[in-house]
Design a protein around this motif. Structure first.
Motif, PDB file in Angstrom:
ATOM      1  N   LEU A  97      30.513  27.619  -5.260  1.00 44.26           N
ATOM      2  CA  LEU A  97      29.878  26.299  -5.288  1.00 44.26           C
ATOM      3  C   LEU A  97      30.920  25.190  -5.354  1.00 44.26           C
ATOM      4  CD1 LEU A  97      26.822  26.432  -7.692  1.00 44.26           C
ATOM      5  CD2 LEU A  97      26.877  25.541  -5.380  1.00 44.26           C
ATOM      6  N   SER A 104      26.837  26.597   0.286  1.00 37.06           N
ATOM      7  CA  SER A 104      26.676  26.093  -1.084  1.00 37.06           C
ATOM      8  C   SER A 104      25.223  26.033  -1.521  1.00 37.06           C
ATOM      9  CB  SER A 104      27.312  24.713  -1.222  1.00 37.06           C
ATOM     10  OG  SER A 104      28.709  24.818  -1.145  1.00 37.06           O
ATOM     11  N   ASP A 105      24.321  25.663  -0.621  1.00 34.87           N
ATOM     12  CA  ASP A 105      22.903  25.587  -0.983  1.00 34.87           C
ATOM     13  C   ASP A 105      22.391  26.943  -1.471  1.00 34.87           C
ATOM     14  OD1 ASP A 105      22.818  22.912  -0.374  1.00 34.87           O
ATOM     15  OD2 ASP A 105      21.829  23.183   1.559  1.00 34.87           O
ATOM     16  N   LEU A 108      23.850  27.683  -4.962  1.00 34.41           N
ATOM     17  CA  LEU A 108      23.181  26.875  -5.987  1.00 34.41           C
ATOM     18  C   LEU A 108      21.802  27.460  -6.307  1.00 34.41           C
ATOM     19  CD1 LEU A 108      23.113  24.489  -7.890  1.00 34.41           C
ATOM     20  CD2 LEU A 108      22.290  23.085  -5.980  1.00 34.41           C
ATOM     21  N   CYS A 109      21.063  27.816  -5.289  1.00 37.88           N
ATOM     22  CA  CYS A 109      19.748  28.426  -5.483  1.00 37.88           C
ATOM     23  C   CYS A 109      19.878  29.725  -6.292  1.00 37.88           C
ATOM     24  CB  CYS A 109      19.117  28.690  -4.116  1.00 37.88           C
ATOM     25  SG  CYS A 109      17.464  29.391  -4.163  1.00 37.88           S
ATOM     26  N   GLU A 112      20.737  28.837  -9.985  1.00 38.68           N
ATOM     27  CA  GLU A 112      19.572  28.296 -10.695  1.00 38.68           C
ATOM     28  C   GLU A 112      18.525  29.372 -10.982  1.00 38.68           C
ATOM     29  OE1 GLU A 112      19.731  23.651  -9.244  1.00 38.68           O
ATOM     30  OE2 GLU A 112      18.489  25.054  -8.103  1.00 38.68           O
ATOM     31  N   ARG A 119      19.443  22.686 -16.463  1.00 38.62           N
ATOM     32  CA  ARG A 119      20.219  21.740 -15.657  1.00 38.62           C
ATOM     33  C   ARG A 119      21.577  22.340 -15.308  1.00 38.62           C
ATOM     34  NH1 ARG A 119      18.601  19.384 -19.923  1.00 38.62           N
ATOM     35  NH2 ARG A 119      20.647  18.813 -20.680  1.00 38.62           N
ATOM     36  N   SER A 121      22.839  22.979 -12.528  1.00 35.29           N
ATOM     37  CA  SER A 121      23.520  22.272 -11.429  1.00 35.29           C
ATOM     38  C   SER A 121      24.281  21.058 -11.954  1.00 35.29           C
ATOM     39  CB  SER A 121      22.533  21.866 -10.345  1.00 35.29           C
ATOM     40  OG  SER A 121      21.586  20.946 -10.840  1.00 35.29           O
ATOM     41  N   ASP A 122      23.780  20.419 -13.000  1.00 37.62           N
ATOM     42  CA  ASP A 122      24.506  19.290 -13.600  1.00 37.62           C
ATOM     43  C   ASP A 122      25.816  19.757 -14.231  1.00 37.62           C
ATOM     44  OD1 ASP A 122      22.596  17.471 -12.838  1.00 37.62           O
ATOM     45  OD2 ASP A 122      21.660  17.324 -14.815  1.00 37.62           O
ATOM     46  N   VAL A 124      27.721  21.911 -13.075  1.00 36.76           N
ATOM     47  CA  VAL A 124      28.664  22.086 -11.972  1.00 36.76           C
ATOM     48  C   VAL A 124      29.033  20.740 -11.333  1.00 36.76           C
ATOM     49  CG1 VAL A 124      29.009  23.143  -9.689  1.00 36.76           C
ATOM     50  CG2 VAL A 124      27.760  24.392 -11.470  1.00 36.76           C
ATOM     51  N   PHE A 125      28.017  19.942 -11.011  1.00 33.20           N
ATOM     52  CA  PHE A 125      28.244  18.747 -10.193  1.00 33.20           C
ATOM     53  C   PHE A 125      28.313  17.434 -10.972  1.00 33.20           C
ATOM     54  CE2 PHE A 125      26.064  21.778  -7.335  1.00 33.20           C
ATOM     55  CZ  PHE A 125      27.128  21.998  -6.478  1.00 33.20           C
TER      56      PHE A 125
END
Length: 155
Positions: A97, A104-105, A108-109, A112, A119, A121-122, A124-125
């Motif tokens: 990721l 990447s999508d 991420l899926c 999650e 959260r 993803s938060d 990471v990003f």
């Protein structure tokens, strides 16, 4: 590190991708011309794909991704849960990721679906100050610390 096959992005045939791209475009056009028909088309699309898309997903997908990226996502499992995923595999997923590659999508899926942190993803990003410049290992460890709070029993 290699990932076992169920952790890699499932291939999508060109034919399937073309069919889904056409359906995404058809639904987007229906939203502009006949919204009542679009509702049925979206329901059918969700039934066929196993996803839970809403009208806004079709109306505004092109603001953040291509039609082909949307179709590829729809062709893949919505929640790819892998029961025996290890911390090391999760770290490799976060590494992939962080490189922001073309898949990447998918990663991420996958992340999650396999970490309970609401959260993740938060982490990471959009990390908090204490996770700025964190390694993939640190991000996964933080995510794995999360424990949901059980609701209080009534009465």
């Amino acid at each position: 590190m290699d990932l076992r096959p169920e952790l890699l992005p499932p291939p999508v045939s060109r034919q399937r991708l073309g069919e889904l791209c056409a359906e995404v475009m058809r639904i987007a056009e229906l939203l502009e011309t006949g919204p009542e028909l679009a509702i049925e088309a979206i329901a059918a699309f969700n039934e066929m794909s196993g996803h839970g898309y809403v009208a806004l997903d079709f109306a505004e997908y092109d603001a953040s991704r291509s039609r082909e990226e949307f179709a590829r996502e729809a062709a893949r499992p919505a929640r790819p849960v892998v029961p025996d995923i290890t911390r090391d595999k999760l770290v490799e997923i976060v590494r992939r990721l962080l490189t922001a590659g073309p898949e990447s999508d998918w990663y991420l899926c996958l992340l999650e679906a396999n970490i309970r942190h609401p959260r993740v993803s938060d982490l990471v990003f959009h990390p908090s100050d204490d996770l700025q410049d964190a390694s993939a290992e640190q991000i996964v460890d933080e995510a794995l610390k999360y424990r949901p709070v059980a609701p209080c029993p009534p009465g």
